[in-house]
Design a protein around this motif. Structure first.
Motif, PDB file in Angstrom:
ATOM      1  N   SER A   3      42.733  54.688  34.520  1.00 32.79           N
ATOM      2  CA  SER A   3      43.981  54.068  34.100  1.00 32.79           C
ATOM      3  C   SER A   3      45.184  55.000  34.192  1.00 32.79           C
ATOM      4  O   SER A   3      46.318  54.534  34.179  1.00 32.79           O
ATOM      5  N   ASN A   4      44.961  56.297  34.329  1.00 29.72           N
ATOM      6  CA  ASN A   4      46.077  57.248  34.298  1.00 29.72           C
ATOM      7  C   ASN A   4      46.475  57.802  35.658  1.00 29.72           C
ATOM      8  O   ASN A   4      47.562  58.356  35.793  1.00 29.72           O
ATOM      9  N   GLU A   9      41.542  54.124  41.388  1.00 27.95           N
ATOM     10  CA  GLU A   9      40.643  52.975  41.562  1.00 27.95           C
ATOM     11  C   GLU A   9      40.334  52.753  43.041  1.00 27.95           C
ATOM     12  O   GLU A   9      39.201  52.455  43.406  1.00 27.95           O
ATOM     13  N   THR A  34      32.861  52.629  29.811  1.00 30.01           N
ATOM     14  CA  THR A  34      33.414  53.420  30.920  1.00 30.01           C
ATOM     15  C   THR A  34      32.566  53.275  32.173  1.00 30.01           C
ATOM     16  O   THR A  34      33.100  53.088  33.275  1.00 30.01           O
ATOM     17  N   ASN A  37      33.106  49.915  33.666  1.00 30.03           N
ATOM     18  CA  ASN A  37      34.435  49.863  34.296  1.00 30.03           C
ATOM     19  C   ASN A  37      34.414  50.558  35.657  1.00 30.03           C
ATOM     20  O   ASN A  37      34.970  50.053  36.635  1.00 30.03           O
TER      21      ASN A  37
END
Length: 111
Positions: A3-4, A9, A34, A37
């Motif tokens: 996400s950071n 991704e 996690t 994900n």
């Protein structure tokens, strides 16, 4: 990083080998969400190699194996059901040493 880090991704989409070592410990430490994900962003299981190692194989590890590994994966168990568990088969000990002695003592133990 998912996400950071911009673009992280997308980098996962080119992963060709996934290794989950100590899978049971990862789940015990709360990394289930996690792992799930990360798996969402990886190529399909049948297009990459995956290896999953675990000292135990509870239902949670089985779930992750079903998602992370190709269909028809093989489980290799190195401990027979009638044998004692692996931790009981390993001789364990500890030593209290000063910071200055750590390297020397570690080297002695490895020899």
């Amino acid at each position: 990083h998912l996400s950071n880090t911009p673009g992280f991704e997308n980098r996962l989409s080119s992963v060709r080998v996934l290794i989950l070592d100590e899978a049971d410990q990862l789940l015990d430490m709360g990394f289930r969400k996690t792992i799930l994900n990360i798996l969402k962003f990886l190529p399909p299981a049948d297009t990459r190699q995956a290896l999953l190692f675990s000292a135990t194989f509870p239902a949670q590890v089985s779930e992750i194996a079903g998602l992370a590994l190709s269909s028809g994966y093989q489980i290799i168990n190195t401990v027979k059901p009638e044998d004692e568990s692996t931790p009981e088969q390993i001789q364990q000990f500890y030593a209290l040493v000063s910071t200055e002695e750590i390297t020397k003592r570690l080297w002695q133990a490895l020899q």
